[in-house]
Write a protein that holds these residues in place. Structure first.
Motif, PDB file in Angstrom:
ATOM      1  N   SER A   1       0.845  -1.193   0.000  1.00  0.00           N
ATOM      2  CA  SER A   1       0.000   0.000   0.000  1.00  0.00           C
ATOM      3  C   SER A   1       0.881   1.243   0.000  1.00  0.00           C
ATOM      4  CB  SER A   1      -0.900   0.006   1.242  1.00  0.00           C
ATOM      5  OG  SER A   1      -1.345   1.312   1.547  1.00  0.00           O
ATOM      6  N   THR A   2       0.618   2.157  -0.920  1.00  0.00           N
ATOM      7  CA  THR A   2       1.402   3.390  -1.003  1.00  0.00           C
ATOM      8  C   THR A   2       1.268   4.203   0.280  1.00  0.00           C
ATOM      9  OG1 THR A   2       1.202   3.489  -3.415  1.00  0.00           O
ATOM     10  CG2 THR A   2       1.728   5.543  -2.283  1.00  0.00           C
ATOM     11  N   GLU A   3       0.054   4.288   0.809  1.00  0.00           N
ATOM     12  CA  GLU A   3      -0.184   5.053   2.045  1.00  0.00           C
ATOM     13  C   GLU A   3       0.611   4.458   3.206  1.00  0.00           C
ATOM     14  OE1 GLU A   3      -3.887   6.432   4.979  1.00  0.00           O
ATOM     15  OE2 GLU A   3      -4.270   5.241   3.171  1.00  0.00           O
ATOM     16  N   LYS A   4       0.559   3.129   3.364  1.00  0.00           N
ATOM     17  CA  LYS A   4       1.300   2.490   4.446  1.00  0.00           C
ATOM     18  C   LYS A   4       2.803   2.592   4.216  1.00  0.00           C
ATOM     19  CE  LYS A   4      -2.247  -0.840   5.830  1.00  0.00           C
ATOM     20  NZ  LYS A   4      -2.633  -2.284   5.881  1.00  0.00           N
ATOM     21  N   GLY A   5       3.191   2.562   2.943  1.00  0.00           N
ATOM     22  CA  GLY A   5       4.605   2.688   2.624  1.00  0.00           C
ATOM     23  C   GLY A   5       5.173   4.022   3.052  1.00  0.00           C
ATOM     24  N   VAL A   6       4.421   5.092   2.814  1.00  0.00           N
ATOM     25  CA  VAL A   6       4.862   6.429   3.234  1.00  0.00           C
ATOM     26  C   VAL A   6       4.913   6.504   4.756  1.00  0.00           C
ATOM     27  CG1 VAL A   6       4.285   8.883   3.214  1.00  0.00           C
ATOM     28  CG2 VAL A   6       4.032   7.537   1.117  1.00  0.00           C
ATOM     29  N   GLU A   7       3.950   5.870   5.427  1.00  0.00           N
ATOM     30  CA  GLU A   7       3.970   5.832   6.898  1.00  0.00           C
ATOM     31  C   GLU A   7       5.221   5.116   7.399  1.00  0.00           C
ATOM     32  OE1 GLU A   7       0.376   3.988   8.208  1.00  0.00           O
ATOM     33  OE2 GLU A   7      -0.923   5.612   7.503  1.00  0.00           O
ATOM     34  N   CYS A   8       5.572   4.007   6.749  1.00  0.00           N
ATOM     35  CA  CYS A   8       6.777   3.264   7.137  1.00  0.00           C
ATOM     36  C   CYS A   8       8.028   4.108   6.917  1.00  0.00           C
ATOM     37  CB  CYS A   8       6.880   1.964   6.341  1.00  0.00           C
ATOM     38  SG  CYS A   8       5.868   0.605   6.973  1.00  0.00           S
ATOM     39  N   TYR A   9       8.051   4.833   5.812  1.00  0.00           N
ATOM     40  CA  TYR A   9       9.198   5.694   5.528  1.00  0.00           C
ATOM     41  C   TYR A   9       9.363   6.736   6.632  1.00  0.00           C
ATOM     42  CZ  TYR A   9      11.977   9.442   3.518  1.00  0.00           C
ATOM     43  OH  TYR A   9      12.930  10.414   3.324  1.00  0.00           O
ATOM     44  N   GLU A  10       8.268   7.400   6.983  1.00  0.00           N
ATOM     45  CA  GLU A  10       8.323   8.438   8.013  1.00  0.00           C
ATOM     46  C   GLU A  10       8.709   7.850   9.376  1.00  0.00           C
ATOM     47  OE1 GLU A  10       8.187  11.592   7.571  1.00  0.00           O
ATOM     48  OE2 GLU A  10       7.553  11.629   5.475  1.00  0.00           O
ATOM     49  N   LYS A  11       8.239   6.639   9.637  1.00  0.00           N
ATOM     50  CA  LYS A  11       8.507   5.980  10.911  1.00  0.00           C
ATOM     51  C   LYS A  11       9.979   5.595  11.061  1.00  0.00           C
ATOM     52  CE  LYS A  11       7.273   1.703  13.353  1.00  0.00           C
ATOM     53  NZ  LYS A  11       6.445   0.459  13.277  1.00  0.00           N
ATOM     54  N   THR A  12      10.630   5.249   9.946  1.00  0.00           N
ATOM     55  CA  THR A  12      11.999   4.716  10.009  1.00  0.00           C
ATOM     56  C   THR A  12      13.092   5.706   9.627  1.00  0.00           C
ATOM     57  OG1 THR A  12      11.832   3.879   7.722  1.00  0.00           O
ATOM     58  CG2 THR A  12      11.184   2.371   9.495  1.00  0.00           C
ATOM     59  N   LYS A  13      12.734   6.836   9.034  1.00  0.00           N
ATOM     60  CA  LYS A  13      13.746   7.686   8.403  1.00  0.00           C
ATOM     61  C   LYS A  13      14.756   8.303   9.364  1.00  0.00           C
ATOM     62  CE  LYS A  13      11.214  12.089   8.273  1.00  0.00           C
ATOM     63  NZ  LYS A  13      10.645  13.126   7.375  1.00  0.00           N
ATOM     64  N   ASP A  14      14.371   8.518  10.599  1.00  0.00           N
ATOM     65  CA  ASP A  14      15.275   9.209  11.521  1.00  0.00           C
ATOM     66  C   ASP A  14      16.547   8.422  11.816  1.00  0.00           C
ATOM     67  OD1 ASP A  14      13.596  11.351  11.660  1.00  0.00           O
ATOM     68  OD2 ASP A  14      12.653  10.778  13.562  1.00  0.00           O
ATOM     69  N   ARG A  15      16.461   7.092  11.756  1.00  0.00           N
ATOM     70  CA  ARG A  15      17.632   6.265  12.074  1.00  0.00           C
ATOM     71  C   ARG A  15      18.248   5.591  10.858  1.00  0.00           C
ATOM     72  NH1 ARG A  15      17.404   1.695  15.369  1.00  0.00           N
ATOM     73  NH2 ARG A  15      15.218   1.287  14.901  1.00  0.00           N
ATOM     74  N   SER A  16      17.525   5.558   9.748  1.00  0.00           N
ATOM     75  CA  SER A  16      17.942   4.710   8.626  1.00  0.00           C
ATOM     76  C   SER A  16      19.045   5.331   7.779  1.00  0.00           C
ATOM     77  CB  SER A  16      16.745   4.365   7.751  1.00  0.00           C
ATOM     78  OG  SER A  16      16.185   5.520   7.181  1.00  0.00           O
ATOM     79  N   ILE A  17      19.872   4.451   7.214  1.00  0.00           N
ATOM     80  CA  ILE A  17      20.889   4.903   6.257  1.00  0.00           C
ATOM     81  C   ILE A  17      20.402   4.700   4.832  1.00  0.00           C
ATOM     82  CG2 ILE A  17      22.825   4.484   7.816  1.00  0.00           C
ATOM     83  CD1 ILE A  17      23.374   1.887   6.174  1.00  0.00           C
ATOM     84  N   VAL A  18      19.238   4.054   4.666  1.00  0.00           N
ATOM     85  CA  VAL A  18      18.690   3.777   3.338  1.00  0.00           C
ATOM     86  C   VAL A  18      17.198   3.533   3.488  1.00  0.00           C
ATOM     87  CG1 VAL A  18      18.999   1.259   3.503  1.00  0.00           C
ATOM     88  CG2 VAL A  18      19.022   2.355   1.234  1.00  0.00           C
ATOM     89  N   THR A  19      16.432   3.758   2.404  1.00  0.00           N
ATOM     90  CA  THR A  19      15.041   3.329   2.377  1.00  0.00           C
ATOM     91  C   THR A  19      14.852   2.431   1.175  1.00  0.00           C
ATOM     92  OG1 THR A  19      12.731   4.023   2.522  1.00  0.00           O
ATOM     93  CG2 THR A  19      14.139   5.309   1.060  1.00  0.00           C
ATOM     94  N   GLN A  20      14.136   1.333   1.378  1.00  0.00           N
ATOM     95  CA  GLN A  20      13.860   0.364   0.310  1.00  0.00           C
ATOM     96  C   GLN A  20      12.345   0.281   0.147  1.00  0.00           C
ATOM     97  OE1 GLN A  20      16.840  -3.138   0.563  1.00  0.00           O
ATOM     98  NE2 GLN A  20      16.741  -2.371   2.664  1.00  0.00           N
ATOM     99  N   PRO A  21      11.760   1.100  -0.733  1.00  0.00           N
ATOM    100  CA  PRO A  21      10.312   1.281  -0.774  1.00  0.00           C
ATOM    101  C   PRO A  21       9.515   0.116  -1.360  1.00  0.00           C
ATOM    102  CG  PRO A  21      11.409   2.719  -2.356  1.00  0.00           C
ATOM    103  CD  PRO A  21      12.479   2.026  -1.600  1.00  0.00           C
ATOM    104  N   TRP A  22      10.104  -0.638  -2.262  1.00  0.00           N
ATOM    105  CA  TRP A  22       9.498  -1.851  -2.809  1.00  0.00           C
ATOM    106  C   TRP A  22       8.206  -1.672  -3.588  1.00  0.00           C
ATOM    107  CZ3 TRP A  22      11.081  -5.700  -4.967  1.00  0.00           C
ATOM    108  CH2 TRP A  22      12.200  -6.410  -4.517  1.00  0.00           C
ATOM    109  N   SER A  23       7.942  -0.502  -4.048  1.00  0.00           N
ATOM    110  CA  SER A  23       6.778  -0.251  -4.899  1.00  0.00           C
ATOM    111  C   SER A  23       7.079   1.005  -5.685  1.00  0.00           C
ATOM    112  CB  SER A  23       5.523  -0.052  -4.046  1.00  0.00           C
ATOM    113  OG  SER A  23       4.589   0.797  -4.683  1.00  0.00           O
ATOM    114  N   THR A  24       6.771   0.979  -6.975  1.00  0.00           N
ATOM    115  CA  THR A  24       6.977   2.188  -7.777  1.00  0.00           C
ATOM    116  C   THR A  24       6.119   3.321  -7.238  1.00  0.00           C
ATOM    117  OG1 THR A  24       7.566   0.913  -9.747  1.00  0.00           O
ATOM    118  CG2 THR A  24       6.817   3.171 -10.104  1.00  0.00           C
TER     119      THR A  24
END
Length: 430
Positions: free
Chosen positions: A78-101
């Protein structure tokens, strides 16, 4: 520096060990989709990714002696859930792997602000190949426009395309529409008729209307841009309608063993372009078996491990690990940050020697990235279902990148203008 060795990484590890600071971990979350309509393809990919990094953690203490935390955040595609996951993890992450165009396109504008590299191997927005414009986005080792070009090359190798008809059966989603510019340009240049046939998200498992159209159109070839449940639905309908399977070719996400196993021998001849190949005899498989499978740290099974998607998941994590190792060697630290990883992902050099050194023999073709080239354009092979498994039926194919380089530049400039102010890396010489 385009190549790094075990000695270079060892030097980094020694430097960390000698210092007072103790290495913690590299947080590299994965926006996974083990649930939902695409789970059938997501699960083996996630398992391959997770098992490779678990193997590095168990065997080597991680990358450069620093453990990798590959925590998954479930999106269900889900694009909506994917953006939520990005926001949730971005503060600590060295990379994001979105897995959906779709998720990639939503996250892409944020990258210049958050300064976290997107790693989207073999998917996402094809103009991301332009590293000068898309400083933080990587889709190595090959992009969707590469796939479209190689498929057309392969079909053309069977005979002149002039006057032929090619149906483009695709998911009605950003992923499915991505290759259209290259396919449309090829149709105009080579004189064949392109017939786009979209499949809605709610129609993936019941494509009777689409295959009725295919029967009416009587195309010479069907090119499929399918994903998840759409693949099995399309292959089942193709068999039911007696479409000649040897004239049906999918993108790499449409070459999943389990989808073809449903029809078995009736699927013989179906093809899929692929930038990866499963090699059960590759040394990496034995290492994963020893350090992960036998240790009870995996969610996979024997049948899945022999398939295309599990092997592709391994390669995806290997690309990430190479980017990390490249950055560690260059910056002289094990605990790299996101900005340093961006440099590392721009300086990957997967020579055949390096691929074999990593134990990935025969699983991916050589490629390299640079400041200006964030895709690598490794090329790939045409795989064919023999009734039980996928086998190679072509030599190594390379995309004609020059044929759409101008289009990529134009689309990149268009994107930058639409999202102005958009910083461009003026220091990037290629």
């Amino acid at each position: 520096m385009k190549h790094f060795t075990k000695l270079a990484i060892a030097a980094v590890v020694a430097g960390i060990t000698a210092g007072s600071a103790i290495a913690q971990e590299l947080y590299a979350p994965n926006l996974a989709y083990r649930t939902g309509p695409f789970a059938a393809t997501g699960i083996p990919l996630m398992n391959g990714q997770a098992d490779y990094l678990a193997m590095l953690n168990a065997r080597d203490g991680g990358v450069g002696g620093v453990p990798v935390n590959a925590e998954e955040c479930e999106t269900g595609y889900s694009t909506e859930k994917g953006v939520e996951c990005y926001e949730k993890t971005k503060d600590r992450s060295i990379v994001t792997q979105p897995w959906s165009t779709g998720i990639t396109l939503q996250v892409l504008p944020k990258t210049n602000i958050d300064m976290i590299p997107i790693l989207a191997p073999g998917y996402g927005f094809s103009p991301m190949m332009d590293g000068k414009t898309f400083q933080w986005a990587f889709n190595a080792p090959a992009g969707y426009w590469d796939a479209a070009d190689m498929i057309i090359q392969f079909i053309e190798g069977q005979g002149d395309l002039n006057g032929k008809k090619v149906a483009f059966l695709h998911l009605d989603h950003p992923f499915g529409k991505e290759p259209l510019p290259v396919l449309e340009a090829a149709a105009e240049a080579k004189g064949f008729e392109l017939v786009p046939i979209p499949v809605g998200l709610k129609e993936m498992q019941n494509q009777s209307a689409q295959w009725l159209q295919i029967r009416r159109e009587r195309p010479d070839y069907v090119v499929m841009w399918g994903w998840g449940a759409m693949n099995a639905g399309a292959i089942t309908e193709a068999v039911k309608t007696k479409f000649p399977m040897e004239n049906m070719i999918g993108v790499w996400w449409s070459g999943h063993d389990a989808d073809l196993a449903i029809v078995g021998d009736k699927g013989k001849g179906y093809k899929s372009i692929s930038w990866s190949f499963p090699n059960a005899d590759a040394p990496v498989m034995a290492d994963i078996q020893k350090h992960v499978i036998d240790a009870g740290k995996s969610q996979t099974n024997d049948a899945e491990m022999s398939g295309v998607f599990y092997g592709r998941g391994i390669i995806i994590s290997a690309i990430l690990a190479e980017g990390i190792a490249s950055a560690q060697a260059h910056f002289g630290t094990g605990e790299i940050n996101a900005e340093q990883l961006r440099w590392g992902l721009e300086n990957i050099n997967m020579t055949e020697e390096r691929i074999n050194e990593l134990g990935l023999n025969g699983m991916v073709a050589p490629f390299s990235t640079s400041c200006g080239n964030h895709t690598g354009h490794s090329g790939g092979w045409m795989l064919e279902w023999d009734g039980a498994k996928f086998v190679k039926v072509s030599d190594h194919l390379m995309p004609n990148v020059d044929s759409y380089a101008e289009l990529a530049n134009a689309k990149a400039a268009e994107y930058a203008e639409a999202n102005a102010p958009w910083p461009v890396n003026e220091d990037c010489g290629g």
